[in-house]
Design a protein around this motif. Structure first.
Motif, mmCIF file in Angstrom:
data_model
loop_
_atom_site.group_PDB
_atom_site.id
_atom_site.type_symbol
_atom_site.label_atom_id
_atom_site.label_comp_id
_atom_site.label_asym_id
_atom_site.label_seq_id
_atom_site.Cartn_x
_atom_site.Cartn_y
_atom_site.Cartn_z
ATOM 1 N N ALA A 78 0.734 -1.108 0.100
ATOM 2 C CA ALA A 78 -0.045 -0.043 0.116
ATOM 3 C C ALA A 78 0.827 1.257 -0.162
ATOM 4 O O ALA A 78 0.543 2.222 -0.765
ATOM 5 C CB ALA A 78 -0.967 0.066 1.293
ATOM 6 N N PHE A 79 1.879 1.341 0.940
ATOM 7 C CA PHE A 79 2.578 2.494 0.859
ATOM 8 C C PHE A 79 3.651 2.862 -0.572
ATOM 9 O O PHE A 79 3.809 3.760 -0.970
ATOM 10 C CB PHE A 79 3.840 2.204 1.999
ATOM 11 N N LEU A 80 3.870 1.499 -1.126
ATOM 12 C CA LEU A 80 4.782 1.767 -2.347
ATOM 13 C C LEU A 80 3.908 2.158 -3.477
ATOM 14 O O LEU A 80 4.140 2.997 -4.228
ATOM 15 C CB LEU A 80 5.361 0.199 -2.772
ATOM 16 N N VAL A 81 2.474 1.853 -3.549
ATOM 17 C CA VAL A 81 1.678 2.152 -4.427
ATOM 18 C C VAL A 81 1.564 3.725 -4.329
ATOM 19 O O VAL A 81 1.369 4.552 -5.334
ATOM 20 C CB VAL A 81 0.172 1.392 -4.433
ATOM 21 N N VAL A 82 1.297 4.308 -3.151
ATOM 22 C CA VAL A 82 0.942 5.627 -2.856
ATOM 23 C C VAL A 82 2.225 6.340 -3.326
ATOM 24 O O VAL A 82 2.304 7.445 -4.074
ATOM 25 C CB VAL A 82 0.724 5.894 -1.556
ATOM 26 N N TYR A 83 3.506 5.909 -2.966
ATOM 27 C CA TYR A 83 4.676 6.761 -3.297
ATOM 28 C C TYR A 83 4.887 6.781 -4.775
ATOM 29 O O TYR A 83 5.661 7.662 -5.361
ATOM 30 C CB TYR A 83 5.935 6.285 -2.417
ATOM 31 N N GLY A 84 4.739 5.456 -5.341
ATOM 32 C CA GLY A 84 5.176 5.221 -6.634
ATOM 33 C C GLY A 84 4.074 6.259 -7.479
ATOM 34 O O GLY A 84 4.531 6.675 -8.698
ATOM 35 N N ALA A 85 2.721 6.274 -7.218
ATOM 36 C CA ALA A 85 1.931 6.974 -7.925
ATOM 37 C C ALA A 85 2.326 8.628 -7.690
ATOM 38 O O ALA A 85 2.399 9.441 -8.603
ATOM 39 C CB ALA A 85 0.670 6.763 -7.256
ATOM 40 N N LEU A 86 2.783 9.051 -6.680
ATOM 41 C CA LEU A 86 3.545 10.493 -6.414
ATOM 42 C C LEU A 86 4.493 10.593 -7.280
ATOM 43 O O LEU A 86 4.772 11.706 -8.090
ATOM 44 C CB LEU A 86 3.641 10.826 -5.016
#
Length: 205
Positions: A78-86
């Motif tokens: 979940a964290f990586l998805v958010v950071y990757g999207a940013l």
């Protein structure tokens, strides 16, 4: 003991060398020259704590808490998805130039990001508590095993300091907004790929 220390160093270095979310974050901070020393210290010390736990035999923690790998995998994904999207959004928007906006991120925010990349990454537990802990059993308890663990810890310090401060050598290549868009694109793709791998691992498990 020298052989044990060298084995620990090269084992630790080989495991941490692979491109991952944490490494990509430290590389980016190194390019920005933003909070580099506290970040590399945080990552190296975190690794040292985990390596010490692995060598001491605390890999049994996952046996005692069987749900831990699942929780860490989902939280990390979940964290990586958010950071990757940013990062992908930053790549799309562009406009970043070396030195611009470097004051935007506080030390606390940077350390929080580093903590998430480190402690929400289930692979770090596999590498430190699992693999390094397993290899350490090949050495006699006491000075040999301590030498092995010390070598692995040294590898983490050497790697993170080299990555954080060595990134400055790439600074001349990162003067343009286009270069930053490419870097953010690569980092975003890496983050999402790792997140997908974590989710796939949960599904297959």
């Amino acid at each position: 003991m020298t052989a044990a220390a060298l084995t620990g160093f090269f084992t630790g270095f080989s495991l941490i060398l692979a491109i991952g979310a944490q490494n990509a974050f430290i590389l980016r901070q190194g390019l920005l020259r933003l909070h580099v020393l506290p970040l590399v210290l945080f990552c190296a010390v975190s690794d040292a704590v985990l390596i010490a736990a692995g060598v001491a035999g605390f890999s049994a923690l996952t046996t005692a808490m069987p749900a831990l790998p699942l929780v860490m995998s989902l939280g990390g994904a979940a964290f990586l998805v958010v950071y990757g999207a940013l990062r992908l959004r930053a790549a799309w928007a562009g406009g970043h130039v070396m030195g611009r906006g470097a004051e935007a991120q506080s030390l606390g925010a940077a350390l929080a990001m580093a903590a998430a990349f480190t402690w929400l990454n289930p692979h770090v537990y596999l590498d430190t508590l699992g693999l390094i802990g397993a290899v350490s059993t090949g050495f006699a308890p006491g000075s040999e095993r301590l030498a092995f663990g010390g070598g692995a810890v040294l590898a983490s310090f050497v790697f993170f300091f080299s990555l954080g401060y060595g990134a400055r050598l790439l600074a001349p290549l990162m003067r343009s907004a286009r270069a930053w868009r490419i870097l953010d694109l690569i980092i975003g793709v890496v983050m999402l790929a790792i997140a997908g791998k974590l989710v796939a691992g949960v599904a297959l498990g």
